[in-house]
Design a protein around this motif. Structure first.
Motif, PDB file in Angstrom:
ATOM      1  N   ASN A   1      -4.259  11.221  -7.863  1.00 28.29           N
ATOM      2  CA  ASN A   1      -4.159  10.246  -6.751  1.00 28.29           C
ATOM      3  C   ASN A   1      -4.957   8.972  -7.013  1.00 28.29           C
ATOM      4  O   ASN A   1      -5.448   8.332  -6.070  1.00 28.29           O
ATOM      5  N   SER A   2      -5.141   8.625  -8.260  1.00 29.94           N
ATOM      6  CA  SER A   2      -5.879   7.414  -8.621  1.00 29.94           C
ATOM      7  C   SER A   2      -5.090   6.516  -9.557  1.00 29.94           C
ATOM      8  O   SER A   2      -5.138   5.289  -9.437  1.00 29.94           O
ATOM      9  N   LYS A   3      -4.365   7.105 -10.465  1.00 32.00           N
ATOM     10  CA  LYS A   3      -3.581   6.333 -11.401  1.00 32.00           C
ATOM     11  C   LYS A   3      -2.135   6.296 -10.949  1.00 32.00           C
ATOM     12  O   LYS A   3      -1.700   7.094 -10.117  1.00 32.00           O
ATOM     13  N   SER A   4      -1.368   5.318 -11.484  1.00 27.43           N
ATOM     14  CA  SER A   4       0.040   5.193 -11.138  1.00 27.43           C
ATOM     15  C   SER A   4       0.861   6.230 -11.883  1.00 27.43           C
ATOM     16  O   SER A   4       0.553   6.584 -13.024  1.00 27.43           O
ATOM     17  N   SER A   5       1.919   6.643 -11.176  1.00 25.79           N
ATOM     18  CA  SER A   5       2.813   7.635 -11.807  1.00 25.79           C
ATOM     19  C   SER A   5       3.686   6.945 -12.837  1.00 25.79           C
ATOM     20  O   SER A   5       4.255   5.881 -12.572  1.00 25.79           O
TER      21      SER A   5
ATOM     22  N   CYS B   1       0.779  10.941 -13.640  1.00 32.94           N
ATOM     23  CA  CYS B   1       0.354   9.970 -14.646  1.00 32.94           C
ATOM     24  C   CYS B   1       0.401  10.647 -16.018  1.00 32.94           C
ATOM     25  O   CYS B   1       0.614  11.857 -16.128  1.00 32.94           O
TER      26      CYS B   1
ATOM     27  N   ALA C   1       1.398   6.430  -6.701  1.00 32.43           N
ATOM     28  CA  ALA C   1       0.157   7.046  -7.223  1.00 32.43           C
ATOM     29  C   ALA C   1       0.436   8.475  -7.716  1.00 32.43           C
ATOM     30  O   ALA C   1       1.333   9.153  -7.218  1.00 32.43           O
ATOM     31  N   CYS C   2      -0.332   8.891  -8.664  1.00 34.18           N
ATOM     32  CA  CYS C   2      -0.210  10.255  -9.240  1.00 34.18           C
ATOM     33  C   CYS C   2      -0.551  11.296  -8.193  1.00 34.18           C
ATOM     34  O   CYS C   2      -1.589  11.186  -7.507  1.00 34.18           O
ATOM     35  N   LYS C   3       0.346  12.302  -8.033  1.00 34.95           N
ATOM     36  CA  LYS C   3       0.136  13.307  -7.007  1.00 34.95           C
ATOM     37  C   LYS C   3      -0.938  14.334  -7.405  1.00 34.95           C
ATOM     38  O   LYS C   3      -1.375  15.109  -6.547  1.00 34.95           O
TER      39      LYS C   3
ATOM     40  N   GLN D   1       0.828  -1.208   0.000  1.00 38.30           N
ATOM     41  CA  GLN D   1       0.000   0.000   0.000  1.00 38.30           C
ATOM     42  C   GLN D   1       0.865   1.262   0.000  1.00 38.30           C
ATOM     43  O   GLN D   1       0.546   2.249  -0.662  1.00 38.30           O
TER      44      GLN D   1
ATOM     45  N   ASP E   1       2.157   1.588  -3.394  1.00 35.25           N
ATOM     46  CA  ASP E   1       1.095   2.067  -4.287  1.00 35.25           C
ATOM     47  C   ASP E   1       0.797   3.553  -4.065  1.00 35.25           C
ATOM     48  O   ASP E   1       0.561   4.322  -5.017  1.00 35.25           O
ATOM     49  N   SER E   2       0.813   3.894  -2.722  1.00 37.01           N
ATOM     50  CA  SER E   2       0.545   5.320  -2.443  1.00 37.01           C
ATOM     51  C   SER E   2       1.678   6.216  -2.935  1.00 37.01           C
ATOM     52  O   SER E   2       1.449   7.332  -3.397  1.00 37.01           O
TER      53      SER E   2
END
Length: 222
Positions: free
Chosen positions: A179-183, A196, A174-176, A167, A170-171
């Motif tokens: 905050n839902s998609k991966s960077s 992202c 995550a896109c800053k 987690q 993942d956090s």
């Protein structure tokens, strides 16, 4: 037999001779006495030879009968003494054997009592060891259960830790912006992987360090 001798002398009309006693030292020389012998000699002179021979034969028979009675008495007494001595020997031997048997029986009884006491002691020790083994078995089962629980807890903790780490990753990935998609876009020159693909055109500065974006590079994660 003495009655028969008396009857013989009375029938012949002769005086009774003095008979020898049964005391020790009796011999043929004491029978008859000197006076009786003189009387017999005087009577023998006046009587026929056959009568004298008959008298001598009867006297000899009486003497032999008395002598045989004394011998039989002596033999019977000696036999009784021998039987008494033999009986004493047998009794002594029987008493000795009985004493030995009683001693053997007492030793056997003591040995049996010692063995019974030893057997009771062994039984007590066996029960004690059995109780100790049961207690150790119970302790071992309890430790085994605790070990299984510890293993299960360790697995759960490891899974929880892995989940937390995942987690966290993942956090962090995550896109800053959304905050839902991966960077997947690296900002330059700060080189923060923080956006992202969709949010990157909208950002003019890095959302982490707020530095001005001069360029961006798309990163492909394996």
């Amino acid at each position: 037999m003495a009655v028969q001798a008396r009857f013989c002398y009375e029938n012949m009309g002769l005086p009774l001779p003095i008979l020898p006693s049964f005391e020790a030292g009796f011999s043929l020389q004491e029978f008859p006495s000197q006076q009786n012998a003189q009387s017999l000699v005087s009577m023998a002179v006046s009587q026929p030879l056959d009568a004298q021979l008959e008298i001598q034969r009867q006297e000899l028979d009486c003497f032999l009968q008395l002598r045989n009675e004394r011998l039989r008495y002596a033999l019977r007494k000696q036999r009784n003494e021998q039987l008494g001595n033999l009986l004493k020997i047998v009794e002594s031997k029987a008493l000795y054997l009985l004493t030995r048997k009683e001693e053997d029986l007492a030793r056997a009884t003591n040995k049996r009592m010692e063995l019974e006491a030893c057997l009771r002691e062994v039984e007590r020790e066996s029960k004690s060891w059995q109780r100790l083994a049961e207690a150790n078995e119970s302790t071992a089962m309890d430790l085994s259960k605790r070990l299984e629980q510890a293993k299960d807890n360790a697995v759960e903790d490891e899974e929880s830790c892995n989940n937390d780490q995942q987690q966290d990753r993942d956090s962090k990935m995550a896109c800053k912006q959304c905050n839902s998609k991966s960077s997947c876009v690296l900002f330059l020159p700060c080189r923060h992987l923080c956006s992202c693909k969709s949010c990157e055109p909208l950002l003019v500065s890095c959302p982490v360090c707020k530095s001005v974006k001069e360029g961006s590079v798309k990163v492909f994660l394996a």
